[in-house]
Design a protein around this motif. Structure first.
Motif, PDB file in Angstrom:
ATOM      1  N   MET A 175       0.833  -1.200   0.000  1.00 30.47           N
ATOM      2  CA  MET A 175       0.000   0.000   0.000  1.00 30.47           C
ATOM      3  C   MET A 175       0.874   1.260   0.000  1.00 30.47           C
ATOM      4  O   MET A 175       2.079   1.188   0.267  1.00 30.47           O
ATOM      5  CB  MET A 175      -0.935  -0.013   1.212  1.00 30.47           C
ATOM      6  CG  MET A 175      -2.008  -1.088   1.134  1.00 30.47           C
ATOM      7  SD  MET A 175      -3.254  -0.939   2.453  1.00 30.47           S
ATOM      8  CE  MET A 175      -4.072   0.600   1.953  1.00 30.47           C
ATOM      9  N   PRO A 176       0.290   2.413  -0.317  1.00 25.79           N
ATOM     10  CA  PRO A 176       1.093   3.648  -0.346  1.00 25.79           C
ATOM     11  C   PRO A 176       1.801   3.934   0.972  1.00 25.79           C
ATOM     12  O   PRO A 176       2.927   4.457   0.974  1.00 25.79           O
ATOM     13  CB  PRO A 176       0.047   4.729  -0.665  1.00 25.79           C
ATOM     14  CG  PRO A 176      -1.015   4.010  -1.428  1.00 25.79           C
ATOM     15  CD  PRO A 176      -1.081   2.640  -0.804  1.00 25.79           C
ATOM     16  N   ARG A 177       1.136   3.620   2.103  1.00 28.41           N
ATOM     17  CA  ARG A 177       1.800   3.784   3.405  1.00 28.41           C
ATOM     18  C   ARG A 177       1.671   2.474   4.183  1.00 28.41           C
ATOM     19  O   ARG A 177       0.754   2.291   4.971  1.00 28.41           O
ATOM     20  CB  ARG A 177       1.190   4.936   4.209  1.00 28.41           C
ATOM     21  CG  ARG A 177       2.030   5.246   5.462  1.00 28.41           C
ATOM     22  CD  ARG A 177       1.443   6.370   6.294  1.00 28.41           C
ATOM     23  NE  ARG A 177       2.312   6.621   7.457  1.00 28.41           N
ATOM     24  CZ  ARG A 177       1.968   7.389   8.489  1.00 28.41           C
ATOM     25  NH1 ARG A 177       0.793   8.015   8.512  1.00 28.41           N
ATOM     26  NH2 ARG A 177       2.798   7.561   9.504  1.00 28.41           N
ATOM     27  N   PRO A 178       2.616   1.565   3.984  1.00 30.18           N
ATOM     28  CA  PRO A 178       2.568   0.300   4.717  1.00 30.18           C
ATOM     29  C   PRO A 178       2.824   0.520   6.201  1.00 30.18           C
ATOM     30  O   PRO A 178       3.409   1.539   6.601  1.00 30.18           O
ATOM     31  CB  PRO A 178       3.687  -0.529   4.080  1.00 30.18           C
ATOM     32  CG  PRO A 178       4.620   0.482   3.492  1.00 30.18           C
ATOM     33  CD  PRO A 178       3.773   1.642   3.082  1.00 30.18           C
ATOM     34  N   THR A 179       2.406  -0.411   7.012  1.00 31.60           N
ATOM     35  CA  THR A 179       2.547  -0.250   8.468  1.00 31.60           C
ATOM     36  C   THR A 179       3.997  -0.162   8.914  1.00 31.60           C
ATOM     37  O   THR A 179       4.275   0.382   9.988  1.00 31.60           O
ATOM     38  CB  THR A 179       1.862  -1.408   9.213  1.00 31.60           C
ATOM     39  OG1 THR A 179       2.383  -2.664   8.736  1.00 31.60           O
ATOM     40  CG2 THR A 179       0.362  -1.379   9.015  1.00 31.60           C
ATOM     41  N   ASP A 180       4.914  -0.664   8.127  1.00 34.02           N
ATOM     42  CA  ASP A 180       6.329  -0.572   8.491  1.00 34.02           C
ATOM     43  C   ASP A 180       6.797   0.876   8.618  1.00 34.02           C
ATOM     44  O   ASP A 180       7.859   1.133   9.182  1.00 34.02           O
ATOM     45  CB  ASP A 180       7.195  -1.300   7.457  1.00 34.02           C
ATOM     46  CG  ASP A 180       7.057  -2.808   7.534  1.00 34.02           C
ATOM     47  OD1 ASP A 180       6.530  -3.309   8.552  1.00 34.02           O
ATOM     48  OD2 ASP A 180       7.452  -3.496   6.577  1.00 34.02           O
ATOM     49  N   GLN A 181       6.024   1.819   8.086  1.00 38.53           N
ATOM     50  CA  GLN A 181       6.413   3.228   8.187  1.00 38.53           C
ATOM     51  C   GLN A 181       6.101   3.834   9.555  1.00 38.53           C
ATOM     52  O   GLN A 181       6.511   4.951   9.840  1.00 38.53           O
ATOM     53  CB  GLN A 181       5.758   4.031   7.059  1.00 38.53           C
ATOM     54  CG  GLN A 181       6.317   3.673   5.685  1.00 38.53           C
ATOM     55  CD  GLN A 181       5.820   4.585   4.585  1.00 38.53           C
ATOM     56  OE1 GLN A 181       5.218   5.631   4.834  1.00 38.53           O
ATOM     57  NE2 GLN A 181       6.074   4.202   3.336  1.00 38.53           N
ATOM     58  N   TRP A 182       5.354   3.102  10.397  1.00 37.85           N
ATOM     59  CA  TRP A 182       5.183   3.492  11.797  1.00 37.85           C
ATOM     60  C   TRP A 182       6.219   2.703  12.606  1.00 37.85           C
ATOM     61  O   TRP A 182       6.123   1.474  12.690  1.00 37.85           O
ATOM     62  CB  TRP A 182       3.790   3.137  12.298  1.00 37.85           C
ATOM     63  CG  TRP A 182       2.677   4.053  11.893  1.00 37.85           C
ATOM     64  CD1 TRP A 182       2.219   5.140  12.581  1.00 37.85           C
ATOM     65  CD2 TRP A 182       1.833   3.936  10.740  1.00 37.85           C
ATOM     66  NE1 TRP A 182       1.145   5.711  11.934  1.00 37.85           N
ATOM     67  CE2 TRP A 182       0.884   4.999  10.798  1.00 37.85           C
ATOM     68  CE3 TRP A 182       1.792   3.045   9.663  1.00 37.85           C
ATOM     69  CZ2 TRP A 182      -0.086   5.185   9.808  1.00 37.85           C
ATOM     70  CZ3 TRP A 182       0.835   3.235   8.680  1.00 37.85           C
ATOM     71  CH2 TRP A 182      -0.090   4.291   8.766  1.00 37.85           C
ATOM     72  N   PRO A 183       7.215   3.339  13.191  1.00 37.59           N
ATOM     73  CA  PRO A 183       8.266   2.592  13.885  1.00 37.59           C
ATOM     74  C   PRO A 183       7.747   1.623  14.939  1.00 37.59           C
ATOM     75  O   PRO A 183       8.251   0.495  15.057  1.00 37.59           O
ATOM     76  CB  PRO A 183       9.129   3.693  14.505  1.00 37.59           C
ATOM     77  CG  PRO A 183       8.949   4.854  13.583  1.00 37.59           C
ATOM     78  CD  PRO A 183       7.519   4.781  13.134  1.00 37.59           C
ATOM     79  N   VAL A 184       6.731   2.010  15.705  1.00 33.34           N
ATOM     80  CA  VAL A 184       6.237   1.135  16.759  1.00 33.34           C
ATOM     81  C   VAL A 184       5.527  -0.083  16.174  1.00 33.34           C
ATOM     82  O   VAL A 184       5.602  -1.188  16.732  1.00 33.34           O
ATOM     83  CB  VAL A 184       5.322   1.908  17.737  1.00 33.34           C
ATOM     84  CG1 VAL A 184       4.018   2.338  17.086  1.00 33.34           C
ATOM     85  CG2 VAL A 184       5.066   1.088  18.992  1.00 33.34           C
ATOM     86  N   LEU A 185       4.867   0.075  15.027  1.00 31.44           N
ATOM     87  CA  LEU A 185       4.234  -1.069  14.367  1.00 31.44           C
ATOM     88  C   LEU A 185       5.288  -1.979  13.759  1.00 31.44           C
ATOM     89  O   LEU A 185       5.177  -3.215  13.822  1.00 31.44           O
ATOM     90  CB  LEU A 185       3.253  -0.596  13.293  1.00 31.44           C
ATOM     91  CG  LEU A 185       2.050   0.216  13.774  1.00 31.44           C
ATOM     92  CD1 LEU A 185       1.170   0.605  12.585  1.00 31.44           C
ATOM     93  CD2 LEU A 185       1.228  -0.555  14.801  1.00 31.44           C
TER      94      LEU A 185
END
Length: 211
Positions: A175-185
């Protein structure tokens, strides 16, 4: 105990397959070929009229819906500690976050992956944009929760919620903003992916991405 799982690679059956391995439950795996629409065959529809996966046949009992199956497996194997005690405050939180996955994340993902379903081909772009915004808002909510109450969704110990959540994080990978882009996720996913059963379910299903 006779256990048979009907699933397909990279679908919602992944969390059930993963938990069967995590809990050491001997089982038979039937991977359906979606390209050949085996999930819509007469034989499979006789088992699961919805024509979706997963379906778990447990000593003759037919169970469907990934989250429901995952919760049931945890209750059948309390020694693993993957579900809080019924009636406890933690059990209330457990239900809350399971329902967050089922009622908030999963419908938004369905809209993203099948955007023609709600309103036809003419509305695909609008449906996908709305789904993306819903997902990103939900993932921000989860990131905030983990930041304040982690490292796992219920605190210090992993539960079924974390397995389900990890599968859903994987679905965002393209996706355009995968969850890996949230450090805590990303940190949460890394902890869950370090579990030996995760590597084993990947090996058995032939999955090579999001490692």
């Amino acid at each position: 105990m006779s256990v048979v799982l009907y699933g397909s690679q990279s679908t919602a059956s992944l969390v059930v397959h993963w938990l069967l391995l995590e809990l050491g439950i001997e089982h038979e795996l039937h991977q359906l070929d979606f390209d050949r629409r085996e999930q819509k065959s007469a034989d499979y529809l006789a088992l699961n009229p919805a024509g979706r996966v997963p379906t778990l046949v447990l000593d003759g009992q037919v169970l469907t819906e990934s989250a429901a199956i995952a919760m049931h497996l945890a209750d059948l194997h309390p020694q693993a500690g993957l579900a809080p005690l019924p009636g406890s405050p933690a059990r209330g939180d457990y239900y809350r976050w399971i329902c967050f996955c089922v009622y908030t994340l999963m419908p938004a993902y369905r809209a993203w992956f099948y955007p023609d379903e709600p309103a036809g081909e003419a509305s695909v772009a609008e449906v996908k944009q709305r789904a993306r915004l819903q997902l990103e808002a939900a993932w921000q909510q989860m990131a905030d929760h983990l930041q304040a109450h982690g490292p796992y969704v219920l605190g210090e110990r992993a539960s079924v919620v974390d397995f389900l959540l990890t599968m859903l994080m994987r679905w965002s990978r393209n996706m355009p903003r995968p969850t890996d882009q949230w450090p805590v996720l990303a940190a949460h996913a890394a902890r869950m992916k370090a579990r030996p059963a995760f590597a084993e379910v990947y090996r058995r299903e032939g999955i090579t991405d999001w490692t």
